[in-house]
Design a protein around this motif. Structure first.
Motif, PDB file in Angstrom:
ATOM      1  N   THR A 150      28.786  19.813  47.090  1.00  0.00           N
ATOM      2  CA  THR A 150      28.621  20.630  45.885  1.00  0.00           C
ATOM      3  C   THR A 150      29.794  21.589  45.693  1.00  0.00           C
ATOM      4  O   THR A 150      30.311  21.736  44.584  1.00  0.00           O
ATOM      5  CB  THR A 150      27.303  21.426  45.959  1.00  0.00           C
ATOM      6  OG1 THR A 150      26.210  20.527  46.151  1.00  0.00           O
ATOM      7  CG2 THR A 150      27.077  22.220  44.685  1.00  0.00           C
ATOM      8  N   ILE A 151      30.223  22.249  46.765  1.00  0.00           N
ATOM      9  CA  ILE A 151      31.341  23.194  46.654  1.00  0.00           C
ATOM     10  C   ILE A 151      32.627  22.456  46.284  1.00  0.00           C
ATOM     11  O   ILE A 151      33.431  22.942  45.480  1.00  0.00           O
ATOM     12  CB  ILE A 151      31.521  23.979  47.965  1.00  0.00           C
ATOM     13  CG1 ILE A 151      30.278  24.820  48.226  1.00  0.00           C
ATOM     14  CG2 ILE A 151      32.752  24.861  47.891  1.00  0.00           C
ATOM     15  CD1 ILE A 151      29.885  25.738  47.077  1.00  0.00           C
ATOM     16  N   ARG A 152      32.821  21.287  46.862  1.00  0.00           N
ATOM     17  CA  ARG A 152      33.995  20.478  46.485  1.00  0.00           C
ATOM     18  C   ARG A 152      33.938  20.145  45.000  1.00  0.00           C
ATOM     19  O   ARG A 152      34.948  20.192  44.286  1.00  0.00           O
ATOM     20  CB  ARG A 152      34.012  19.208  47.332  1.00  0.00           C
ATOM     21  CG  ARG A 152      35.262  18.347  47.115  1.00  0.00           C
ATOM     22  CD  ARG A 152      35.381  17.268  48.186  1.00  0.00           C
ATOM     23  NE  ARG A 152      34.209  16.417  48.254  1.00  0.00           N
ATOM     24  CZ  ARG A 152      33.357  16.402  49.277  1.00  0.00           C
ATOM     25  NH1 ARG A 152      33.551  17.200  50.313  1.00  0.00           N
ATOM     26  NH2 ARG A 152      32.317  15.595  49.272  1.00  0.00           N
ATOM     27  N   ASN A 153      32.740  19.846  44.525  1.00  0.00           N
ATOM     28  CA  ASN A 153      32.551  19.522  43.115  1.00  0.00           C
ATOM     29  C   ASN A 153      32.835  20.732  42.229  1.00  0.00           C
ATOM     30  O   ASN A 153      33.475  20.613  41.173  1.00  0.00           O
ATOM     31  CB  ASN A 153      31.107  19.030  42.902  1.00  0.00           C
ATOM     32  CG  ASN A 153      30.896  18.380  41.555  1.00  0.00           C
ATOM     33  OD1 ASN A 153      30.763  19.071  40.564  1.00  0.00           O
ATOM     34  ND2 ASN A 153      30.865  17.066  41.522  1.00  0.00           N
ATOM     35  N   ILE A 154      32.384  21.913  42.658  1.00  0.00           N
ATOM     36  CA  ILE A 154      32.620  23.138  41.881  1.00  0.00           C
ATOM     37  C   ILE A 154      34.110  23.429  41.767  1.00  0.00           C
ATOM     38  O   ILE A 154      34.618  23.783  40.699  1.00  0.00           O
ATOM     39  CB  ILE A 154      31.879  24.332  42.520  1.00  0.00           C
ATOM     40  CG1 ILE A 154      30.366  24.174  42.331  1.00  0.00           C
ATOM     41  CG2 ILE A 154      32.350  25.650  41.928  1.00  0.00           C
ATOM     42  CD1 ILE A 154      29.547  25.218  43.048  1.00  0.00           C
ATOM     43  N   LYS A 155      34.828  23.267  42.866  1.00  0.00           N
ATOM     44  CA  LYS A 155      36.269  23.514  42.835  1.00  0.00           C
ATOM     45  C   LYS A 155      36.971  22.534  41.897  1.00  0.00           C
ATOM     46  O   LYS A 155      37.895  22.920  41.166  1.00  0.00           O
ATOM     47  CB  LYS A 155      36.839  23.405  44.246  1.00  0.00           C
ATOM     48  CG  LYS A 155      36.404  24.548  45.156  1.00  0.00           C
ATOM     49  CD  LYS A 155      36.974  24.399  46.550  1.00  0.00           C
ATOM     50  CE  LYS A 155      36.560  25.579  47.435  1.00  0.00           C
ATOM     51  NZ  LYS A 155      37.063  25.434  48.824  1.00  0.00           N
ATOM     52  N   GLU A 156      36.524  21.274  41.889  1.00  0.00           N
ATOM     53  CA  GLU A 156      37.083  20.296  40.949  1.00  0.00           C
ATOM     54  C   GLU A 156      36.785  20.718  39.520  1.00  0.00           C
ATOM     55  O   GLU A 156      37.657  20.623  38.634  1.00  0.00           O
ATOM     56  CB  GLU A 156      36.505  18.907  41.237  1.00  0.00           C
ATOM     57  CG  GLU A 156      36.942  18.322  42.569  1.00  0.00           C
ATOM     58  CD  GLU A 156      36.122  17.100  42.970  1.00  0.00           C
ATOM     59  OE1 GLU A 156      36.460  16.468  43.967  1.00  0.00           O
ATOM     60  OE2 GLU A 156      35.123  16.797  42.276  1.00  0.00           O
ATOM     61  N   ASN A 157      35.554  21.197  39.280  1.00  0.00           N
ATOM     62  CA  ASN A 157      35.173  21.639  37.934  1.00  0.00           C
ATOM     63  C   ASN A 157      36.032  22.807  37.460  1.00  0.00           C
ATOM     64  O   ASN A 157      36.476  22.848  36.310  1.00  0.00           O
ATOM     65  CB  ASN A 157      33.694  22.050  37.922  1.00  0.00           C
ATOM     66  CG  ASN A 157      32.759  20.866  38.023  1.00  0.00           C
ATOM     67  OD1 ASN A 157      33.179  19.712  37.888  1.00  0.00           O
ATOM     68  ND2 ASN A 157      31.496  21.124  38.274  1.00  0.00           N
ATOM     69  N   LEU A 158      36.240  23.761  38.350  1.00  0.00           N
ATOM     70  CA  LEU A 158      37.066  24.912  37.980  1.00  0.00           C
ATOM     71  C   LEU A 158      38.503  24.488  37.687  1.00  0.00           C
ATOM     72  O   LEU A 158      39.158  25.043  36.794  1.00  0.00           O
ATOM     73  CB  LEU A 158      37.031  25.955  39.104  1.00  0.00           C
ATOM     74  CG  LEU A 158      35.705  26.701  39.272  1.00  0.00           C
ATOM     75  CD1 LEU A 158      35.719  27.536  40.538  1.00  0.00           C
ATOM     76  CD2 LEU A 158      35.418  27.575  38.062  1.00  0.00           C
ATOM     77  N   PHE A 159      38.987  23.499  38.426  1.00  0.00           N
ATOM     78  CA  PHE A 159      40.334  23.007  38.162  1.00  0.00           C
ATOM     79  C   PHE A 159      40.429  22.451  36.751  1.00  0.00           C
ATOM     80  O   PHE A 159      41.350  22.774  35.999  1.00  0.00           O
ATOM     81  CB  PHE A 159      40.713  21.916  39.165  1.00  0.00           C
ATOM     82  CG  PHE A 159      41.951  21.152  38.769  1.00  0.00           C
ATOM     83  CD1 PHE A 159      43.213  21.706  38.954  1.00  0.00           C
ATOM     84  CD2 PHE A 159      41.855  19.898  38.172  1.00  0.00           C
ATOM     85  CE1 PHE A 159      44.351  21.004  38.566  1.00  0.00           C
ATOM     86  CE2 PHE A 159      42.990  19.196  37.787  1.00  0.00           C
ATOM     87  CZ  PHE A 159      44.242  19.755  37.983  1.00  0.00           C
ATOM     88  N   TRP A 160      39.449  21.591  36.369  1.00  0.00           N
ATOM     89  CA  TRP A 160      39.483  21.004  35.023  1.00  0.00           C
ATOM     90  C   TRP A 160      39.329  22.073  33.948  1.00  0.00           C
ATOM     91  O   TRP A 160      39.983  22.027  32.905  1.00  0.00           O
ATOM     92  CB  TRP A 160      38.381  19.955  34.877  1.00  0.00           C
ATOM     93  CG  TRP A 160      38.693  18.687  35.614  1.00  0.00           C
ATOM     94  CD1 TRP A 160      38.058  18.191  36.710  1.00  0.00           C
ATOM     95  CD2 TRP A 160      39.739  17.757  35.315  1.00  0.00           C
ATOM     96  NE1 TRP A 160      38.645  17.025  37.119  1.00  0.00           N
ATOM     97  CE2 TRP A 160      39.672  16.726  36.282  1.00  0.00           C
ATOM     98  CE3 TRP A 160      40.731  17.699  34.343  1.00  0.00           C
ATOM     99  CZ2 TRP A 160      40.554  15.655  36.289  1.00  0.00           C
ATOM    100  CZ3 TRP A 160      41.598  16.632  34.345  1.00  0.00           C
ATOM    101  CH2 TRP A 160      41.523  15.619  35.310  1.00  0.00           C
ATOM    102  N   GLY A 170      32.308  28.607  32.331  1.00  0.00           N
ATOM    103  CA  GLY A 170      30.913  29.015  32.482  1.00  0.00           C
ATOM    104  C   GLY A 170      30.025  27.892  32.976  1.00  0.00           C
ATOM    105  O   GLY A 170      29.029  28.124  33.652  1.00  0.00           O
ATOM    106  N   LEU A 171      30.375  26.654  32.627  1.00  0.00           N
ATOM    107  CA  LEU A 171      29.590  25.498  33.064  1.00  0.00           C
ATOM    108  C   LEU A 171      29.922  25.073  34.484  1.00  0.00           C
ATOM    109  O   LEU A 171      29.092  24.470  35.168  1.00  0.00           O
ATOM    110  CB  LEU A 171      29.857  24.307  32.136  1.00  0.00           C
ATOM    111  CG  LEU A 171      29.193  24.310  30.765  1.00  0.00           C
ATOM    112  CD1 LEU A 171      29.754  23.174  29.928  1.00  0.00           C
ATOM    113  CD2 LEU A 171      27.696  24.167  30.889  1.00  0.00           C
ATOM    114  N   ALA A 172      31.137  25.361  34.940  1.00  0.00           N
ATOM    115  CA  ALA A 172      31.649  24.789  36.193  1.00  0.00           C
ATOM    116  C   ALA A 172      30.719  25.006  37.371  1.00  0.00           C
ATOM    117  O   ALA A 172      30.403  24.066  38.105  1.00  0.00           O
ATOM    118  CB  ALA A 172      33.026  25.390  36.488  1.00  0.00           C
ATOM    119  N   THR A 173      30.268  26.237  37.563  1.00  0.00           N
ATOM    120  CA  THR A 173      29.408  26.518  38.721  1.00  0.00           C
ATOM    121  C   THR A 173      27.943  26.159  38.478  1.00  0.00           C
ATOM    122  O   THR A 173      27.361  25.422  39.264  1.00  0.00           O
ATOM    123  CB  THR A 173      29.544  28.000  39.117  1.00  0.00           C
ATOM    124  OG1 THR A 173      30.910  28.259  39.454  1.00  0.00           O
ATOM    125  CG2 THR A 173      28.672  28.319  40.311  1.00  0.00           C
TER     126      THR A 173
END
Length: 856
Positions: free
Chosen positions: A692-702, A404-407
């Motif tokens: 930002t999108i690269r960051n979101i994808k990294e967040n979703l991975f974690w 929920g926080l990732a995006t």
């Protein structure tokens, strides 16, 4: 038939996809498109085989609401701004009260881990029941406040179309159910003296997980809701452009009637300064008409008998009468409004990555939980407690806290960083979409160029020098209100030349002006005027042709015998335009320039800026069509513009970027606003979006990485070897660590810098001293005459014509030697050669139709 429906109950792209799927299943429906941003649906269907009620029923069967919009345009629709404000206010109240209960809940559940003191009635094994019940009582209000997630989430789950709300509902409900189960176990342990059972469940409650999920998701949705719903504002502003009344000739008399009562064939009188109410053709009189509201081009167009005029255009000089040809919804302005509505409704939102996986993640997790419970039930010898513990543990450990926080966290930081750099990103969808564009379409006037004509070349004849020709030109053009004339007068004023008053001034429609100066007749205009008058042109036509090939407008100045010289005027490129075009290319984007100018002028500007793909002579409605053609060719298009005529194209594009100094309609129609009116910021916005999108994808991975590790452990996969099943500390640590990683990774965006802009000076950089501007030192060169400057803050200036009117009103005052108005700065600077009171300055500006808010 093509019909638009209003759809309610959608919260994410999974919802809009499910509605589309449900309607497209109907046999008589050929195409259904749903827009989440406008909460609308466009349906093409066979009206003989199916009715609108059947379509509405299909939407309702899918778990959502649908209705037909009001058809009567005269009836005002509900104010979308008011509705949005109500929704924001309600969500803000939910958010505040959620935090009111979440803070003490977190303190009680997690505070002891940091050494924070707890009340004595909550400390110790003997108070374990009070400890659990207190957390439950603090959690229940949060569940009640945010019950919408359960209503929507479980309903979509029931209809086999789970979305992000389903994930939130299942995860938080599982945490609460497990917590209640733990409280019962604690109560049983205390009642039977089984302190081992109490110890096992004492710190294993998970109420804070449920509270945190609901509160943080509400925070993210509040921030997204705040930036939604701007299209309706743009449409309202377009509607406000049309005048409300018209002066119509009826039975030989002029009467003022509401514009709705104008009929085709009516003869309408338009005077200087009035807006044209409907589309028509001029039958009597001539004038210069400012069509910038529709075309975006800065130069007024000369109109005479037989020429067409359009609604919302502004009459600048003479009076004329025209016959109404198109009224009501058939006018050019009404068509533009319809284009904005349709483009906004057809633009599909970007599906969040979390929503995409929710449809798979939720049922998979629920299936794993059910299988785990069944396996443990049989393996443990039909022990219901162990089966329930294992099944719910899987749901708890997969609780989508970090997901929920990732995006939203990355979006928050990204939009904040954009604001710091003068890039106003109005929606998360825009920030997400921008990273995938491959083509950028640029409007010319006001975007690539200054939007204001200036003098570029002065070519005097053999009998004159530059200053003499410019002085003569300024004298002849002084009484004219044409922007080209204003450019010449402004250049003369900048150089400190004092012009004389001419007599017998006459404006020749479509040709130029004629006036008398010191008993000699002079002409100023185009080549046609010179040829009709019979003056000797010399070699000036060849020079004028070279200037025209460079995208400039040559103006001839002559006496009754010969041409005395040519002055070229052009709308020059902005200082950073060429650099911005180069930046787009470095980002791998195709660059397209759209303009209403003729092909030769457009090619000249394109060549100067490095734009290879130029589309010239594009009408307002065609700009939107050009963008649509690019999209149909498989391109992801970003449109950058500033005029009202750009509004449909901005809405149609995958991402619309508005120049901040442009019109309010363009700004409202766009997804991103470049506040500094610098095209380099558009390139920086693309960089920021990609980061930002690269960051979101990294967040979703974690987020999924920890869930993937935790689920097998909770399911008891390793129990045979390690006797580990669900360690409460591991679950808490995993959740905290995943959230910490996500937030920390998102905060890295705070260090974002565009590679196309130099780093800001830290204070140790040498300050470059500007060269003295001779135009501001005129008064110091003229003996000992004392001068002073005053700065006037002005509201109401909307375009360069307004600037010219303000400057003309101020320079008409005795004692004002020069006046310079600034459209972006909303001010005017006047140079006084004699005392002029603030009240006189204020009256001059007010009489011109503008508001003075301060004088310094």
């Amino acid at each position: 038939m093509k019909q638009t429906f209003q759809v309610t109950g959608m919260t994410c792209s999974a919802c809009s996809a499910h509605v589309e799927k449900a309607v497209n299943k109907l046999e008589a429906v050929s195409k259904a498109e749903v827009s989440l941003m406008t909460n609308s649906m466009s349906v093409e269907y066979n009206a003989d085989a199916i009715s609108p009620q059947d379509i509405i029923h299909a939407v309702e069967q899918a778990g959502y609401g649908a209705s037909l919009p009001q058809k009567d345009k005269a009836v005002p629709l509900p104010d979308p701004n008011s509705q949005l404000a109500q929704e924001l206010s309600a969500m803000k109240r939910r958010l505040i009260w959620s935090f009111v209960f979440l803070i003490p809940l977190f303190y009680i559940s997690m505070g002891h881990m940091l050494g924070a003191p707890l009340p004595s009635f909550l400390v110790g094994m003997e108070n374990a029941l009070a400890f659990g019940l207190t957390q439950l009582l603090l959690t229940l209000p949060i569940l009640y406040i945010n019950d919408t997630y359960y209503k929507v989430g479980f309903k979509t789950l029931w209809h086999r179309a789970p979305n992000m709300d389903s994930l939130i509902a299942v995860g938080s409900a599982a945490a609460v159910i497990y917590g209640i189960f733990a409280i019962y176990q604690i109560g049983y342990g205390l009642g039977h003296g089984d302190m081992e059972l109490v110890a096992r469940y004492h710190m294993d409650l998970y109420f804070e997980s449920a509270g945190m999920i609901l509160t943080l998701i509400t925070l993210g949705k509040f921030l997204e809701k705040r930036s939604k719903g701007k299209t309706s504002q743009a449409i309202n502003r377009l509607m406000d452009l049309a005048p409300k009344t018209a002066h119509v000739l009826r039975d030989g008399a002029e009467v003022e009637i509401p514009v709705e009562e104008v009929r085709v064939g009516d003869h309408i009188v338009v005077r200087p300064g009035q807006s044209i109410p409907v589309d028509g053709v001029v039958v009597e009189g001539s004038s210069a008409v400012d069509e910038s509201a529709l075309t975006g081009e800065s130069l007024p167009v000369d109109k005479g008998p037989g020429d067409k005029v359009a609604a919302a255009s502004m009459n600048r000089s003479g009076s004329f009468t025209f016959e109404a040809l198109r009224v009501g919804e058939d006018t050019t302005l009404a068509q533009m409004i319809r284009l904005v509505e349709e483009a906004a409704a057809s633009k599909a939102p970007i599906a969040k990555l979390a929503d995409k996986v929710a449809g798979v993640f939720v049922p998979v997790v629920m299936a794993i939980a059910a299988i785990t419970a069944l396996v443990w039930f049989f393996v443990s010898g039909y022990d219901v407690t162990k089966a329930l513990t294992a099944g719910v543990a899987v749901l708890v450990i997969s609780c989508p806290c970090a997901l929920g926080l990732a995006t939203p966290v990355a979006i928050m930081v990204g939009t904040g960083k954009g604001a710091e750099n003068g890039i106003l990103i109005k929606s998360a969808e825009a920030l997400e979409t921008l990273h995938s564009i491959d083509t950028v379409v640029l409007d010319k006037t006001g975007t690539l160029t200054q939007g204001k004509p200036v003098v570029t070349d002065i070519l005097p004849g053999s009998d004159m020098d530059e200053e003499g020709l410019l002085l003569l030109a300024a004298c002849l053009e002084g009484p004219s209100e044409h922007p080209l004339a204003a450019a010449i007068v402004e250049e003369s004023r900048r150089r400190g030349l004092s012009s004389a008053v001419v007599t017998n001034f006459t404006a020749v429609h479509g040709r130029g002006v004629r006036a008398t100066l010191k008993d000699r007749t002079f002409l100023a205009g185009n080549q046609a005027m010179m040829e009709e008058t019979g003056v000797a042109l010399g070699d000036f036509p060849q020079k004028a042709e070279e200037l025209a090939a460079q995208g400039k407008t040559p103006l001839y100045f002559a006496d009754e015998n010969q041409v005395l010289g040519v002055i070229a005027v052009a709308d020059t490129p902005k200082p950073t335009s060429a650099q911005a075009v180069s930046a787009f290319r470095q980002l791998g984007l195709d660059v397209v320039m759209l303009t209403g100018d003729n092909q030769r002028t457009a090619d000249a500007i394109g060549k100067e800026l490095g734009v290879t793909q130029v589309m010239a002579q594009v009408l307002p409605q065609d700009k939107e069509a050009k963008v649509r053609q690019l999209q149909e060719a498989g391109k992801k298009v970003a449109m950058v513009g500033d005029g009202i005529n750009d509004a449909p194209a901005l809405a149609r594009a995958d991402v619309g970027l508005a120049i901040g100094a442009g019109t309010d309609v363009a700004i409202e129609s766009a997804d991103i606003v470049l506040m500094k009116s610098d095209l380099l910021d558009a390139a920086a916005a693309v960089e920021l979006s990609r980061a930002t999108i690269r960051n979101i994808k990294e967040n979703l991975f974690w987020a999924f990485f920890y869930n993937s590790l935790g689920i097998p452990l909770a399911a008891g996969v390793f129990y045979h070897w390690t006797h580990w099943q669900l360690n409460p500390m591991f679950a808490a640590a995993a959740m905290s660590l995943s959230s910490f990683c996500v937030v920390s990774n998102a905060l890295r965006l705070r260090f974002f810098k565009s590679k196309f802009r130099p780093a800001p000076c830290s204070g140790a950089c040498p300050v470059e001293q500007p060269e003295p501007d001779e135009s501001n030192q005129i008064n110091d060169e003229k003996g000992d005459e004392q001068t002073m400057e005053k700065k006037i803050q002005i509201e109401g200036m909307m375009c360069q014509h307004c600037v010219a009117h303000v400057e003309k009103a101020l320079t008409a005052l005795g004692g004002v030697s020069a006046a310079q108005a600034d459209l972006e700065g909303k001010c005017a600077t006047v140079t006084l050669s004699a005392p002029v009171s603030d009240e006189e300055l204020k009256e001059a500006v007010t009489a011109a139709g503008y508001e003075v808010v301060g004088i310094q």
